[in-house]
Design a protein around this motif. Structure first.
Motif, PDB file in Angstrom:
ATOM      1  N   ALA A  17       3.664   6.523  -6.501  1.00 25.66           N
ATOM      2  CA  ALA A  17       2.663   7.765  -7.163  1.00 25.66           C
ATOM      3  C   ALA A  17       3.195   9.038  -6.874  1.00 25.66           C
ATOM      4  CB  ALA A  17       1.313   7.428  -6.615  1.00 25.66           C
ATOM      5  N   ASP A  18       3.763   9.394  -5.729  1.00 29.66           N
ATOM      6  CA  ASP A  18       4.121  10.475  -5.231  1.00 29.66           C
ATOM      7  C   ASP A  18       5.627  10.775  -5.493  1.00 29.66           C
ATOM      8  OD1 ASP A  18       1.565  10.925  -4.078  1.00 29.66           O
ATOM      9  OD2 ASP A  18       2.137  10.318  -2.078  1.00 29.66           O
ATOM     10  N   HIS A  61       0.879  -1.109   0.014  1.00 32.60           N
ATOM     11  CA  HIS A  61       0.165   0.125   0.050  1.00 32.60           C
ATOM     12  C   HIS A  61       0.762   1.235  -0.039  1.00 32.60           C
ATOM     13  CE1 HIS A  61      -2.901   2.858   1.290  1.00 32.60           C
ATOM     14  NE2 HIS A  61      -2.331   3.388   2.167  1.00 32.60           N
ATOM     15  N   PHE A  62       1.779   1.204   1.050  1.00 31.38           N
ATOM     16  CA  PHE A  62       2.592   2.477   1.041  1.00 31.38           C
ATOM     17  C   PHE A  62       3.923   2.669  -0.093  1.00 31.38           C
ATOM     18  CE2 PHE A  62       0.855   2.445   5.423  1.00 31.38           C
ATOM     19  CZ  PHE A  62       0.388   3.902   5.480  1.00 31.38           C
ATOM     20  N   ASN A 105       3.280   1.629  -3.213  1.00 28.73           N
ATOM     21  CA  ASN A 105       2.256   2.471  -4.342  1.00 28.73           C
ATOM     22  C   ASN A 105       2.190   3.739  -4.058  1.00 28.73           C
ATOM     23  OD1 ASN A 105       1.985  -0.303  -5.465  1.00 28.73           O
ATOM     24  ND2 ASN A 105       0.306  -0.713  -4.778  1.00 28.73           N
ATOM     25  N   LYS A 106       1.879   4.146  -2.781  1.00 25.64           N
ATOM     26  CA  LYS A 106       1.919   5.704  -2.490  1.00 25.64           C
ATOM     27  C   LYS A 106       2.781   6.297  -2.842  1.00 25.64           C
ATOM     28  CE  LYS A 106      -0.678   7.167   0.891  1.00 25.64           C
ATOM     29  NZ  LYS A 106      -1.820   8.137   0.204  1.00 25.64           N
ATOM     30  N   LYS A 109       8.386   9.486  -4.672  1.00 29.19           N
ATOM     31  CA  LYS A 109       9.079   9.827  -3.421  1.00 29.19           C
ATOM     32  C   LYS A 109      10.410   8.903  -3.410  1.00 29.19           C
ATOM     33  CE  LYS A 109       5.523  11.017   0.126  1.00 29.19           C
ATOM     34  NZ  LYS A 109       5.975  12.392   0.220  1.00 29.19           N
TER      35      LYS A 109
END
Length: 202
Positions: A79-80, A72-73, A75-76, A82
């Motif tokens: 997407a951002d 989950h993190f 993927n986030k 980072k």
């Protein structure tokens, strides 16, 4: 593909030739309960069989790696855009499983977990959701008279905790903000990453 190649027995050997009969018979029994035939792992080295066994309970109980917290993190973060770092690399993890863990103990522990999986995983998820560290610690670090559990836990958790804590300390001493994700088993008990960081004054 590389993992499967590395984990396949050579010289036409089969699993029954390289592990004790009691473990092989138990493996046949536990796979049979899931409607699976021993043939799916018969040419695998014990460590690769352990990896296969580790994912079977979650699959049979309807859990999916796709919905894992780490995924989950990750993927986030992607997407951002980072920057993503690793606390330990894949080569170290493979070296641990292939070369450092006692193969009989590793396979035996995987079989015990598979045997208890219906109760074990539901209770583990319940503890994780409630933050019940004491019960989770008892579940994850259970002792077995059949296997060298202390050595297993030392290598699988405690030695890795020390290395990961050292890496996290470099983050804590940096002015950049970091978000760290590790498996729950590394965060509980008196040898956890948390305990190591507290002992060092954090």
């Amino acid at each position: 593909d590389n993992l499967a190649k590395l984990g396949t027995l050579e010289d036409n050997k089969t699993l029954d030739m390289v592990i004790p009969k009691y473990l092989y018979d138990k493996l046949v029994e536990e796979l049979g309960k899931l409607g699976l035939n021993i043939d799916i792992v018969k040419t695998y080295k014990p460590w690769l069989v352990s990896i296969v066994l580790s994912v079977l309970p979650g699959m049979t109980l309807g859990y999916s790696e796709e919905f894992g917290i780490d995924r989950h993190f990750l993927n986030k973060a992607q997407a951002d855009k980072k920057n993503i770092l690793e606390l330990e690399n894949l080569d170290d993890q493979i070296d641990l499983i292939v070369n450092k863990l006692d193969q009989e103990t590793n396979l035996g522990m995987s079989l015990l977990t598979l045997e208890m999986s219906k109760v074990y995983y539901k209770e583990l998820v319940r503890c994780w959701k409630k933050g019940d560290e004491q019960t989770m610690e008892r579940l994850i670090f259970s002792k077995s008279p059949l296997f060298k559990t202390e050595d297993y836990y030392d290598k699988f958790f405690y030695e890795r905790n020390i290395k990961m804590a050292e890496k996290i300390i470099t983050y804590l001493n940096d002015e950049t903000d970091y978000f760290v994700i590790v498996g729950a088993g590394h965060l509980i008990g008196d040898k956890s990453i948390i305990a190591i960081l507290k002992a060092k004054g954090f």
